[in-house]
Design an enzyme around this catalytic site. Structure first.
Site, PDB file in Angstrom:
ATOM      1  N   GLN A  51       0.899  -1.043  -0.100  1.00  0.00           N
ATOM      2  CA  GLN A  51       0.242   0.166  -0.352  1.00  0.00           C
ATOM      3  C   GLN A  51       1.049   1.273  -0.087  1.00  0.00           C
ATOM      4  O   GLN A  51       0.431   2.125  -0.480  1.00  0.00           O
ATOM      5  CB  GLN A  51      -1.037  -0.222   0.992  1.00  0.00           C
ATOM      6  CG  GLN A  51      -2.241  -1.137   1.447  1.00  0.00           C
ATOM      7  CD  GLN A  51      -2.285  -0.817   2.718  1.00  0.00           C
ATOM      8  OE1 GLN A  51      -3.205  -0.658   3.170  1.00  0.00           O
ATOM      9  NE2 GLN A  51      -2.632  -2.504   2.606  1.00  0.00           N
ATOM     10  N   VAL A  86     -11.872 -14.324   8.916  1.00  0.00           N
ATOM     11  CA  VAL A  86     -12.447 -14.874  10.630  1.00  0.00           C
ATOM     12  C   VAL A  86     -13.617 -13.923  10.903  1.00  0.00           C
ATOM     13  O   VAL A  86     -13.822 -12.608  11.180  1.00  0.00           O
ATOM     14  CB  VAL A  86     -11.431 -14.318  11.789  1.00  0.00           C
ATOM     15  CG1 VAL A  86     -11.679 -14.185  13.159  1.00  0.00           C
ATOM     16  CG2 VAL A  86     -10.504 -15.648  11.298  1.00  0.00           C
ATOM     17  N   CYS A 169      -1.552   5.228   7.510  1.00  0.00           N
ATOM     18  CA  CYS A 169      -0.134   6.716   7.310  1.00  0.00           C
ATOM     19  C   CYS A 169      -1.182   7.659   7.385  1.00  0.00           C
ATOM     20  O   CYS A 169      -1.108   7.952   6.379  1.00  0.00           O
ATOM     21  CB  CYS A 169      -0.151   5.670   5.880  1.00  0.00           C
ATOM     22  SG  CYS A 169       1.761   7.421   5.738  1.00  0.00           S
ATOM     23  N   ASP A 303      -1.837  -2.284  11.959  1.00  0.00           N
ATOM     24  CA  ASP A 303      -3.078  -1.365  12.341  1.00  0.00           C
ATOM     25  C   ASP A 303      -4.180  -1.499  12.896  1.00  0.00           C
ATOM     26  O   ASP A 303      -5.265  -1.253  13.744  1.00  0.00           O
ATOM     27  CB  ASP A 303      -3.525  -0.652  10.998  1.00  0.00           C
ATOM     28  CG  ASP A 303      -3.105  -0.340   9.615  1.00  0.00           C
ATOM     29  OD1 ASP A 303      -1.280  -0.461   9.987  1.00  0.00           O
ATOM     30  OD2 ASP A 303      -3.306  -0.092   8.792  1.00  0.00           O
ATOM     31  N   LYS A 311       0.326   4.499  12.269  1.00  0.00           N
ATOM     32  CA  LYS A 311      -0.278   2.826  11.977  1.00  0.00           C
ATOM     33  C   LYS A 311       0.581   3.652  10.301  1.00  0.00           C
ATOM     34  O   LYS A 311      -0.124   3.747   9.464  1.00  0.00           O
ATOM     35  CB  LYS A 311      -1.804   2.950  11.992  1.00  0.00           C
ATOM     36  CG  LYS A 311      -2.731   2.981  13.123  1.00  0.00           C
ATOM     37  CD  LYS A 311      -4.066   2.832  12.499  1.00  0.00           C
ATOM     38  CE  LYS A 311      -4.168   2.657  14.196  1.00  0.00           C
ATOM     39  NZ  LYS A 311      -4.321   1.530  15.764  1.00  0.00           N
ATOM     40  N   THR A 312       1.878   1.889  10.732  1.00  0.00           N
ATOM     41  CA  THR A 312       2.480   2.404   9.793  1.00  0.00           C
ATOM     42  C   THR A 312       2.633   1.236   8.892  1.00  0.00           C
ATOM     43  O   THR A 312       3.165  -0.175  10.105  1.00  0.00           O
ATOM     44  CB  THR A 312       3.216   3.263   9.135  1.00  0.00           C
ATOM     45  OG1 THR A 312       4.096   3.285  10.517  1.00  0.00           O
ATOM     46  CG2 THR A 312       3.140   5.029   9.371  1.00  0.00           C
ATOM     47  N   ALA A 313       3.805   0.298   7.436  1.00  0.00           N
ATOM     48  CA  ALA A 313       4.351  -0.637   8.239  1.00  0.00           C
ATOM     49  C   ALA A 313       5.585  -0.570   8.878  1.00  0.00           C
ATOM     50  O   ALA A 313       6.107  -1.201   8.388  1.00  0.00           O
ATOM     51  CB  ALA A 313       4.277  -0.679   6.476  1.00  0.00           C
ATOM     52  N   ALA A 314       5.916   0.623   8.649  1.00  0.00           N
ATOM     53  CA  ALA A 314       7.165   1.122   9.140  1.00  0.00           C
ATOM     54  C   ALA A 314       7.183   0.708  10.756  1.00  0.00           C
ATOM     55  O   ALA A 314       8.567   0.120  11.305  1.00  0.00           O
ATOM     56  CB  ALA A 314       7.849   2.632   9.432  1.00  0.00           C
ATOM     57  N   CYS A 346       7.259   8.101   7.959  1.00  0.00           N
ATOM     58  CA  CYS A 346       6.051   8.342   7.641  1.00  0.00           C
ATOM     59  C   CYS A 346       6.929   9.468   6.291  1.00  0.00           C
ATOM     60  O   CYS A 346       7.396  10.585   6.808  1.00  0.00           O
ATOM     61  CB  CYS A 346       5.147   9.739   8.015  1.00  0.00           C
ATOM     62  SG  CYS A 346       3.840   9.341   7.051  1.00  0.00           S
TER      63      CYS A 346
HETATM   64  P1  FAD Z   1      -3.046  -4.922   6.177  1.00  0.00           P
HETATM   65  O1  FAD Z   1      -1.660  -5.450   5.272  1.00  0.00           O
HETATM   66  O2  FAD Z   1      -4.231  -3.588   4.897  1.00  0.00           O
HETATM   67  O3  FAD Z   1      -3.614  -6.098   5.892  1.00  0.00           O
HETATM   68  C1  FAD Z   1      -4.302  -6.075   7.023  1.00  0.00           C
HETATM   69  C2  FAD Z   1      -4.999  -7.956   6.510  1.00  0.00           C
HETATM   70  O4  FAD Z   1      -6.106  -8.614   6.873  1.00  0.00           O
HETATM   71  C3  FAD Z   1      -6.438  -7.735   4.601  1.00  0.00           C
HETATM   72  O5  FAD Z   1      -4.997  -8.881   4.346  1.00  0.00           O
HETATM   73  C4  FAD Z   1      -6.522  -8.581   5.410  1.00  0.00           C
HETATM   74  O6  FAD Z   1      -8.164  -9.167   3.678  1.00  0.00           O
HETATM   75  C5  FAD Z   1      -7.033  -9.498   5.622  1.00  0.00           C
HETATM   76  N1  FAD Z   1      -8.058  -8.807   6.551  1.00  0.00           N
HETATM   77  C6  FAD Z   1      -9.171  -8.197   7.271  1.00  0.00           C
HETATM   78  N2  FAD Z   1     -10.429  -8.480   7.719  1.00  0.00           N
HETATM   79  C7  FAD Z   1      -9.738 -10.165   7.722  1.00  0.00           C
HETATM   80  C8  FAD Z   1     -10.918 -11.068   8.732  1.00  0.00           C
HETATM   81  N3  FAD Z   1     -12.320 -11.021   8.610  1.00  0.00           N
HETATM   82  N4  FAD Z   1     -10.364 -12.281   8.361  1.00  0.00           N
HETATM   83  C9  FAD Z   1      -9.062 -12.600   8.521  1.00  0.00           C
HETATM   84  N5  FAD Z   1      -8.362 -11.821   7.541  1.00  0.00           N
HETATM   85  C10 FAD Z   1      -8.762 -10.082   7.214  1.00  0.00           C
HETATM   86  N6  FAD Z   1       3.267   2.824   5.637  1.00  0.00           N
HETATM   87  C11 FAD Z   1       4.462   3.132   5.576  1.00  0.00           C
HETATM   88  O7  FAD Z   1       5.250   2.554   6.907  1.00  0.00           O
HETATM   89  N7  FAD Z   1       4.874   4.382   5.275  1.00  0.00           N
HETATM   90  C12 FAD Z   1       4.472   4.667   3.659  1.00  0.00           C
HETATM   91  O8  FAD Z   1       4.961   5.595   3.341  1.00  0.00           O
HETATM   92  C13 FAD Z   1       2.624   4.222   3.619  1.00  0.00           C
HETATM   93  N8  FAD Z   1       2.053   4.466   3.048  1.00  0.00           N
HETATM   94  C14 FAD Z   1       1.009   4.568   2.743  1.00  0.00           C
HETATM   95  C15 FAD Z   1      -0.317   5.137   1.988  1.00  0.00           C
HETATM   96  C16 FAD Z   1      -1.312   4.696   1.461  1.00  0.00           C
HETATM   97  C17 FAD Z   1      -2.138   5.534   0.636  1.00  0.00           C
HETATM   98  C18 FAD Z   1      -1.587   3.443   2.025  1.00  0.00           C
HETATM   99  C19 FAD Z   1      -3.581   2.655   2.195  1.00  0.00           C
HETATM  100  C20 FAD Z   1      -1.102   3.312   3.308  1.00  0.00           C
HETATM  101  C21 FAD Z   1       0.195   3.142   3.420  1.00  0.00           C
HETATM  102  N9  FAD Z   1       0.715   2.905   4.243  1.00  0.00           N
HETATM  103  C22 FAD Z   1       2.243   3.139   4.857  1.00  0.00           C
HETATM  104  C23 FAD Z   1       0.245   2.220   5.809  1.00  0.00           C
HETATM  105  C24 FAD Z   1       0.566   0.381   5.695  1.00  0.00           C
HETATM  106  O9  FAD Z   1       0.492  -0.076   4.491  1.00  0.00           O
HETATM  107  C25 FAD Z   1       0.148  -0.045   6.682  1.00  0.00           C
HETATM  108  O10 FAD Z   1       0.582   0.256   7.946  1.00  0.00           O
HETATM  109  C26 FAD Z   1       0.038  -1.304   6.159  1.00  0.00           C
HETATM  110  O11 FAD Z   1      -0.180  -1.974   5.445  1.00  0.00           O
HETATM  111  C27 FAD Z   1      -0.485  -2.646   7.988  1.00  0.00           C
HETATM  112  O12 FAD Z   1      -0.312  -3.934   8.230  1.00  0.00           O
HETATM  113  P2  FAD Z   1      -1.606  -4.657   8.625  1.00  0.00           P
HETATM  114  O13 FAD Z   1      -1.433  -5.729   8.651  1.00  0.00           O
HETATM  115  O14 FAD Z   1      -1.844  -3.549   9.649  1.00  0.00           O
HETATM  116  O15 FAD Z   1      -2.954  -4.102   7.858  1.00  0.00           O
END
Ligand code: FAD
Length: 421
Positions: A51, A86, A169, A303, A311-314, A346
């Site tokens: 993302q 889930v 982000c 997140d 809330k970031t990938a970092a 960020c």
């Molecule tokens: P996600 O990667 O979103 O994964 C969640 C997963 O859970 C998904 O695959 C989903 O399908 C699954 N899921 C949802 N509900 C269920 C369920 N009920 N049962 C089973 N699975 C489920 N971060 C940075 O560090 N630097 C940046 O520059 C940055 N820029 C960004 C720009 C944008 C436009 C966006 C949208 C995000 C950005 N981010 C950035 C944020 C980063 O992408 C997220 O913080 C990160 O991907 C969060 O990871 P996560 O595992 O928490 O969630």
């Protein structure tokens, strides 16, 4: 329908909910450390998305196809993958319910379900997204439309919004503005640029926010703080914003030619409606150990958790070793010992070519990796954002490989350095 890609099993040592950034990273670390463990990952999405690059796509700097891979490709070897969602937790019996109606049991659970995008919370938005000049970099299918709209602008009004509350982000709404402003400036097209944020400042950490006040001013863009988008009329090309003036809510209707919307966000409903949530709906974990505060065999990452970081990938880069490390200790009957310091980063794309890299820990402690003043947008950080971070993500982070964390608290003069976008 649930698709079982590895041997069927109703009971697993570890179940990971979500194969996004956090889920993939933790599953990979656990599988590397303990190949003997029976781990299953559950996710309904056939695709995994990088993302952070959607900002670059919206700025015409990255191909959208490079941000998506099949989920099966990111699930670590030897980990069972169920293409299902889930729907409910049964923490008293160490089980989860799936959309298919199946019940899965676990010894340990990792919740990594990400954040929910509440598009419907803005009246009129779902029906106009992707047309009438209304776009959002927060969706794979829409980020290319942002760039299409910016390229097509010959003048008029472009509005960029940021909702109230936590979002992933928090810098991304502004990044869309700066990349559009830079592209328009390079084409010498005069556009009335406006940023509407429900927040009281451009960024949550004052040290960086002051630098961003300068960046937005350099583009001549208007910053409307405390202004929240409540409805959109796509065909009429108008948006309604709400703000509080002298203690009363005031609504203003504004015309636009281009509108970039970031939707309000929350913990996913199935977490909010469970006994695992805190009072605000997030997965209730200890902010240091990332272990659930009531169920010690449940951990959270990314997140969806209650931790007060950005809330970031970092952030997940720093959280993954903590969750995996503490879960491995718990498997041996030992107490959680690894601590997350709240690190997040960020990379604010202040133009196509420069990034202001905001790095900080809990409490907004300025904690850059390098000793350079992080308020200065730099070309090197642009290279990190566009080339290094994606490679790091695909090959190191979600593969569960180790990488030294060199960020630390550093002091810088109070006075702003010279800032050029
Ligand atoms: P996600 O990667 O979103 O994964 C969640 C997963 O859970 C998904 O695959 C989903 O399908 C699954 N899921 C949802 N509900 C269920 C369920 N009920 N049962 C089973 N699975 C489920 N971060 C940075 O560090 N630097 C940046 O520059 C940055 N820029 C960004 C720009 C944008 C436009 C966006 C949208 C995000 C950005 N981010 C950035 C944020 C980063 O992408 C997220 O913080 C990160 O991907 C969060 O990871 P996560 O595992 O928490 O969630």
């Amino acid at each position: 329908m649930s698709t079982l890609h590895v041997a069927p099993n109703k009971k697993h040592d570890v179940i990971v909910i979500g194969a996004g950034t956090g889920g993939a990273a933790v599953a990979a670390r656990l599988a590397r450390a303990r190949p003997d463990l029976d781990i299953a990952i559950v996710d309904p999405s056939p695709f995994h998305y990088y993302q952070p690059a959607w900002t670059l796509v919206g700025g015409g700097q990255y191909a959208i196809g490079r941000t998506r891979r099949a989920t099966s490709q990111v699930v670590p070897a030897g980990v069972a993958y169920l293409e299902d969602s889930v729907t409910a937790f049964l923490p008293e019996t160490n089980a989860v319910l799936l959309g298919s109606g199946e019940q899965l049991n676990y010894d340990f659970l990792v919740v990594a379900a990400g954040i929910q995008l509440n598009w419907k919370a803005i009246e009129g938005l779902p029906e106009t997204l992707g047309k009438n000049g209304v776009s959002s970099n927060y969706r794979y299918d829409l980020a290319p439309y942002t760039w299409e709209c910016v390229q097509g602008m010959q003048g008029g009004v472009a509005i960029f919004t940021q909702p109230a509350g936590a979002i992933k982000c928090a810098g991304a709404p502004q990044k869309a503005l700066y990349l559009a402003a830079d592209a328009l400036k390079k084409r010498k097209v005069k556009v009335d640029l406006r940023f509407h944020t429900a927040a009281p400042a451009l960024f949550g950490v004052p040290f960086y926010s002051q630098a961003l006040d300068k960046v937005i001013a350099l583009y001549g863009a208007q910053a409307n703080l405390g202004s929240n988008l409540v409805s959109v009329d796509g065909p009429a090309k108008t948006a309604v914003f709400e703000s509080v003036v002298n203690g009363s809510k005031v609504r203003e209707t504004v015309s636009f030619d281009f509108l970039h919307v970031v939707p309000p966000q929350s913990a996913p409903d199935f977490i909010q409606n469970s006994s695992l949530a805190d009072a605000t709906g997030w997965l209730d974990v200890d902010k240091l150990t990332l272990q659930h505060v009531r169920y010690t065999n449940i951990f959270g990452i990314g997140d969806c958790t209650s931790t007060p970081n950005s809330k970031t990938a970092a952030a997940i880069k720093s959280q993954a070793p903590v969750v995996a490390g503490n879960l491995l200790l718990a498997l041996k009957g030992r107490e959680a010992a690894a601590h997350y310091d709240g690190y997040a980063a960020c990379p604010l794309t202040t133009s196509a070519g420069k990034v202001l890299l905001a790095e900080f820990c809990y409490g907004g402690t300025v904690s850059p990796t390098l000793g350079l003043d992080p308020r200065v947008p730099r070309r090197f950080y642009w290279w990190l954002k566009k080339s290094f971070f994606p490679a790091f993500y695909w090959h190191i982070l979600i593969r569960g490989r180790n990488w030294a964390s060199l960020h630390k608290k550093r002091d810088f003069p109070e006075q702003l350095p010279e800032i050029r976008a």
